[in-house]
Structures are given as C-alpha cells and as structure tokens.
Scaffold this motif. Sequence first.
Motif, mmCIF file in Angstrom:
data_model
loop_
_atom_site.group_PDB
_atom_site.id
_atom_site.type_symbol
_atom_site.label_atom_id
_atom_site.label_comp_id
_atom_site.label_asym_id
_atom_site.label_seq_id
_atom_site.Cartn_x
_atom_site.Cartn_y
_atom_site.Cartn_z
ATOM 1 N N PRO A 1 0.804 -1.229 0.000
ATOM 2 C CA PRO A 1 0.000 0.000 0.000
ATOM 3 C C PRO A 1 0.835 1.276 0.000
ATOM 4 C CG PRO A 1 -0.093 -1.092 2.141
ATOM 5 C CD PRO A 1 0.565 -2.048 1.201
ATOM 6 N N GLU A 2 2.134 1.157 0.308
ATOM 7 C CA GLU A 2 2.985 2.350 0.304
ATOM 8 C C GLU A 2 3.281 2.862 -1.096
ATOM 9 O OE1 GLU A 2 5.957 -0.962 -0.409
ATOM 10 O OE2 GLU A 2 4.046 -0.694 0.659
ATOM 11 N N LEU A 3 3.032 2.049 -2.103
ATOM 12 C CA LEU A 3 3.337 2.446 -3.477
ATOM 13 C C LEU A 3 2.323 3.461 -4.001
ATOM 14 C CD1 LEU A 3 4.216 -0.934 -5.252
ATOM 15 C CD2 LEU A 3 5.788 0.942 -4.764
ATOM 16 N N ALA A 4 2.823 4.532 -4.614
ATOM 17 C CA ALA A 4 1.949 5.444 -5.350
ATOM 18 C C ALA A 4 1.433 4.732 -6.594
ATOM 19 C CB ALA A 4 2.716 6.703 -5.730
ATOM 20 N N VAL A 5 0.299 5.200 -7.092
ATOM 21 C CA VAL A 5 -0.298 4.546 -8.250
ATOM 22 C C VAL A 5 0.668 4.553 -9.434
ATOM 23 C CG1 VAL A 5 -2.152 4.676 -9.965
ATOM 24 C CG2 VAL A 5 -2.668 5.033 -7.554
ATOM 25 N N GLY A 6 1.329 5.687 -9.684
ATOM 26 C CA GLY A 6 2.262 5.770 -10.806
ATOM 27 C C GLY A 6 3.415 4.802 -10.675
ATOM 28 N N ASP A 7 3.931 4.635 -9.456
ATOM 29 C CA ASP A 7 5.021 3.693 -9.241
ATOM 30 C C ASP A 7 4.546 2.252 -9.461
ATOM 31 O OD1 ASP A 7 6.763 5.729 -8.657
ATOM 32 O OD2 ASP A 7 6.656 5.476 -6.487
ATOM 33 N N ALA A 8 3.357 1.943 -8.958
ATOM 34 C CA ALA A 8 2.819 0.594 -9.135
ATOM 35 C C ALA A 8 2.578 0.303 -10.621
ATOM 36 C CB ALA A 8 1.519 0.437 -8.343
ATOM 37 N N GLU A 9 2.096 1.298 -11.355
ATOM 38 C CA GLU A 9 1.887 1.098 -12.791
ATOM 39 C C GLU A 9 3.209 0.831 -13.506
ATOM 40 O OE1 GLU A 9 -0.130 4.628 -13.985
ATOM 41 O OE2 GLU A 9 -2.130 3.805 -13.567
ATOM 42 N N LEU A 10 4.244 1.587 -13.144
ATOM 43 C CA LEU A 10 5.556 1.360 -13.755
ATOM 44 C C LEU A 10 6.038 -0.059 -13.499
ATOM 45 C CD1 LEU A 10 8.170 2.298 -15.154
ATOM 46 C CD2 LEU A 10 8.962 3.111 -12.911
ATOM 47 N N LEU A 11 5.872 -0.545 -12.284
ATOM 48 C CA LEU A 11 6.305 -1.905 -11.967
ATOM 49 C C LEU A 11 5.508 -2.942 -12.761
ATOM 50 C CD1 LEU A 11 6.846 -1.802 -8.084
ATOM 51 C CD2 LEU A 11 8.485 -1.345 -9.919
ATOM 52 N N CYS A 12 4.211 -2.714 -12.896
ATOM 53 C CA CYS A 12 3.383 -3.703 -13.595
ATOM 54 C C CYS A 12 3.674 -3.711 -15.097
ATOM 55 C CB CYS A 12 1.903 -3.426 -13.332
ATOM 56 S SG CYS A 12 1.408 -3.765 -11.615
ATOM 57 N N TRP A 13 3.831 -2.534 -15.704
ATOM 58 C CA TRP A 13 4.223 -2.496 -17.105
ATOM 59 C C TRP A 13 5.589 -3.148 -17.294
ATOM 60 C CZ3 TRP A 13 1.147 -1.837 -21.033
ATOM 61 C CH2 TRP A 13 0.035 -1.020 -20.944
ATOM 62 N N SER A 14 6.494 -2.930 -16.354
ATOM 63 C CA SER A 14 7.838 -3.511 -16.452
ATOM 64 C C SER A 14 7.787 -5.029 -16.363
ATOM 65 C CB SER A 14 8.737 -2.937 -15.351
ATOM 66 O OG SER A 14 8.903 -1.540 -15.503
ATOM 67 N N ALA A 15 6.908 -5.551 -15.497
ATOM 68 C CA ALA A 15 6.764 -7.007 -15.394
ATOM 69 C C ALA A 15 6.245 -7.590 -16.706
ATOM 70 C CB ALA A 15 5.816 -7.355 -14.239
ATOM 71 N N LEU A 16 5.283 -6.904 -17.330
ATOM 72 C CA LEU A 16 4.786 -7.352 -18.635
ATOM 73 C C LEU A 16 5.908 -7.367 -19.670
ATOM 74 C CD1 LEU A 16 1.354 -5.497 -18.940
ATOM 75 C CD2 LEU A 16 1.673 -7.963 -19.057
ATOM 76 N N SER A 17 6.689 -6.299 -19.697
ATOM 77 C CA SER A 17 7.782 -6.206 -20.676
ATOM 78 C C SER A 17 8.818 -7.293 -20.447
ATOM 79 C CB SER A 17 8.444 -4.827 -20.588
ATOM 80 O OG SER A 17 7.546 -3.799 -20.947
ATOM 81 N N ALA A 18 9.180 -7.518 -19.195
ATOM 82 C CA ALA A 18 10.193 -8.525 -18.892
ATOM 83 C C ALA A 18 9.757 -9.901 -19.383
ATOM 84 C CB ALA A 18 10.477 -8.555 -17.389
ATOM 85 N N CYS A 19 8.495 -10.238 -19.187
ATOM 86 C CA CYS A 19 7.997 -11.533 -19.668
ATOM 87 C C CYS A 19 7.949 -11.573 -21.192
ATOM 88 C CB CYS A 19 6.624 -11.820 -19.078
ATOM 89 S SG CYS A 19 6.659 -12.232 -17.315
ATOM 90 N N ALA A 20 7.646 -10.429 -21.814
ATOM 91 C CA ALA A 20 7.617 -10.383 -23.274
ATOM 92 C C ALA A 20 8.988 -10.632 -23.875
ATOM 93 C CB ALA A 20 7.084 -9.030 -23.753
ATOM 94 N N GLY A 21 10.043 -10.426 -23.091
ATOM 95 C CA GLY A 21 11.391 -10.685 -23.579
ATOM 96 C C GLY A 21 11.595 -12.112 -24.053
ATOM 97 N N LEU A 22 10.777 -13.039 -23.540
ATOM 98 C CA LEU A 22 10.900 -14.433 -23.962
ATOM 99 C C LEU A 22 10.630 -14.590 -25.456
ATOM 100 C CD1 LEU A 22 11.433 -17.189 -22.445
ATOM 101 C CD2 LEU A 22 8.978 -17.578 -22.628
ATOM 102 N N SER A 23 9.832 -13.679 -26.023
ATOM 103 C CA SER A 23 9.516 -13.749 -27.458
ATOM 104 C C SER A 23 10.748 -13.639 -28.329
ATOM 105 C CB SER A 23 8.552 -12.609 -27.840
ATOM 106 O OG SER A 23 7.238 -12.918 -27.477
ATOM 107 N N TYR A 24 11.786 -12.980 -27.818
ATOM 108 C CA TYR A 24 12.937 -12.668 -28.662
ATOM 109 C C TYR A 24 14.028 -13.722 -28.605
ATOM 110 C CZ TYR A 24 10.473 -8.346 -29.029
ATOM 111 O OH TYR A 24 9.484 -7.427 -29.284
ATOM 112 N N GLN A 25 13.780 -14.805 -27.877
ATOM 113 C CA GLN A 25 14.736 -15.906 -27.887
ATOM 114 C C GLN A 25 14.564 -16.717 -29.158
ATOM 115 O OE1 GLN A 25 15.238 -16.774 -23.114
ATOM 116 N NE2 GLN A 25 15.628 -18.316 -24.636
ATOM 117 N N SER A 26 15.678 -17.039 -29.786
ATOM 118 C CA SER A 26 15.610 -17.755 -31.058
ATOM 119 C C SER A 26 15.146 -19.197 -30.877
ATOM 120 C CB SER A 26 16.973 -17.724 -31.756
ATOM 121 O OG SER A 26 17.982 -18.254 -30.906
#
Length: 386
Positions: A133-158
């Motif tokens: 609950p200490e997270l501001a909404v903007g900070d929480a959004e950044l973390l959640c978008w970052s988690a999505l991006s990190a998982c999307a990195g799997l797409s780029y493995q040959s």
Amino acid sequence: MVVRRPPGRRAQILAVAADRFHRSGYHQVSMTEVAAGVGITAPALYRHFRGKPELLDRAVRLGLDALAEGLRPARTTADLGAALAAVAVGHRPLGTLVQRDARLLPPARRAALRRELRVDVALMVAVLRAERPELAVGDAELLCWSALSACAGLSYQSAAPQPRRAEALLREVVAAVLAVSPGGTAAGSGAVAEPRPTPEPRARARREELLAAAVRLFHQRGFDNVSTDQLGAAVGISGPSVYRHFDSKAELLAASLVRSRERLWHEVDGAIAAAAGPGAALDAGLGAYVDFALRNGDYLGAMLSETERLAPPDRRAAVDFRRDFLRTWVGLLRQVRPGYDAAAARIRVHALFALVNDGVRNRPHNARPDLGDCLLRLGRAVLGLS
C-alpha cells in the motif's frame, strides 16, 4: 454431401499465423504461406479470415484474451507472476506481435488493444497495491508495465526454452520486479540521473542529419509510411535530394541502423571494458545501456520494428550484432552469477533488454525525471543482482 470444417481450424490458423509473423515479421509473411502451414489452400483460408490485418488482429487478441483470463482470478503478486509466466510461455509470439507488429493495425484497433492492456495493468496494480500500500499509483503502474515487458522478452529468444523451467524463472523475475522500490539511486549501480545529450558536431553534415531523421521517422511511422519527401523535409531539403546521399530509402534505413548500433557498441562495450572485474563490468554495462536507451529510444524502436525491412545481407548483419551483444551479456552475467546456466542467463538478459527498451518508449512513464534510476533498479532485479 455437406463438407464440414475440422474442429478448431480457426485456432490452428491463428497459431500458425502468430508463429510466422513472430519469426519472419508481418510484411514477410503471405496468406499463401499461412495456408500452407495449416495444410489448406489460400482460398480456404479467406473463408475464415478476410486478410492479413484481420489475422494479425485476431492473433494478438487471442494472446491478450489468455492474459486477461489468467489475471482475472489473481489475488496475490505470486498469482500475477504465475499468470504472466504462463502466457509468456504458452503464447510466446505475443510479445513480438504486440511490441513490433501491432503498430501496423488500423488506428482504431491499435487503440482498442492498448485499452485492453491498460485494463490488465489496472487489475495488476490493484493486486500489487493491496500487498504494497505504500506504493503510489504511478510507481505501481511502472512496476506492472515492467513485469509485462520482462515476460515479453521471452519472445525474442531464437530457441524455445524448456516450458516448465521458463515459467518458474519468469515467476522469479516478476516477483523481483514487483518488489522493487522505484526512484532514488540504485545501490552499487552507478546512477543515471538524466540522459546525457548525444554529442554531435556543431554543424552536422547533411548525411548525418538524414541518418538521425530516418531513425526517428522510421520508428514513429514505420518504414512503409515514410516518404523521401518527408525525410528530406525533416532536414530542410527536397525529397529527390535525399538520393544525393543514399541510393534508396532501404539503404538509408540500413545505414541509420548501422550508425546507431555502432554508437551502442562503443558506449556499452567501452564501459564494460573499462571496469575492474565482472561485477563492476556488469554494473557499468547496465548503466551505459540505460543511459544509451534514454537518449536513443527511436533507434531501439526502429531496431525492433524495422529490421525485417532490411535487405537480406543487412538483416543478417543486424541479427549477428544482436546475437553477439547478447552473448557478451550472458557471459558476463554467468561470471557474476555462476549458478546460472546459459538458458537462465539468456532469459534474464532478454527480459532486461525488453524492460529497458519498453521503459524509455512507453508513455507516460518515459517522462519520469527519475526514470534512469528506476530502470537501473529494475534491471538489477531482473538480472538477479538485487
């Protein structure tokens, strides 16, 4: 006699189309190729889908529907990690399709897909803030978008990793990302407070101006949507005058990507080579990569979306560069974390690049004054250095 279509034929078509788009790029795949992959004729394919745009739209939607379905019952951040990891592995092309090819859809469809992703992120933010609950909404959004991006990195493995192991590792990555405290200076990483301006001569040669304008315009609008008149206007010359410097638009694209990756290699490899020991080298490389990304988001976007438009020799050179760049990071990470095997290190490094590349281009978070420090913290978390 009534001829019945095999059950699941549409799903089979979408799976083949997603795989082909993912591997070769939307522009390089024909409806005939998709039909052949399914074992039907092109006319039969058109009875299911009206054309490639609809195929792409439905392939992306299929993955996003699976993401929404996985996230809906989530009550903990562990649930979020399990859902993101399962979709990343089960719908591996999705990251590439969303980050690279979805921009080719009509504007209304792009907007609709973005709205769906925002709904997913809002759900993730609610779960995350219930635990933190200490997270501001903007900070929480950044973390959640970052988690999505990190998982999307799997797409780029040959090569596809072993599914269960990849899921387990991505759950760890998501947990690490969602545990980050954004802002401040990442301990031991060398702070990046603001992007440094790219040094250029006071009066750049016209060729250099064209290279910089080409990277920006190709990223923002796509190679096929940029004319030589637009390229010329960007640097104050007529369209035909572009041909005094480059024989074709394709040559300009190739040259602009070469120039950008030369700068990337010079800055990042220079930082790594100057450091004393693997740990310091990895920190220095991460700081240099984030710094480069903050100043060169257009190049990172064009590299991702336009490499497929290059002529075969130029495309091979671009792919070889990415492979060598990845190999350097994987080797360095394994020196720092000897418990990682090559597969685990590759997944983490791909997650790092996807997270940073998205982070500097995604609004509104790319306007954060502390974005560099946030990306350093997130990058260290993804690599397992925190």
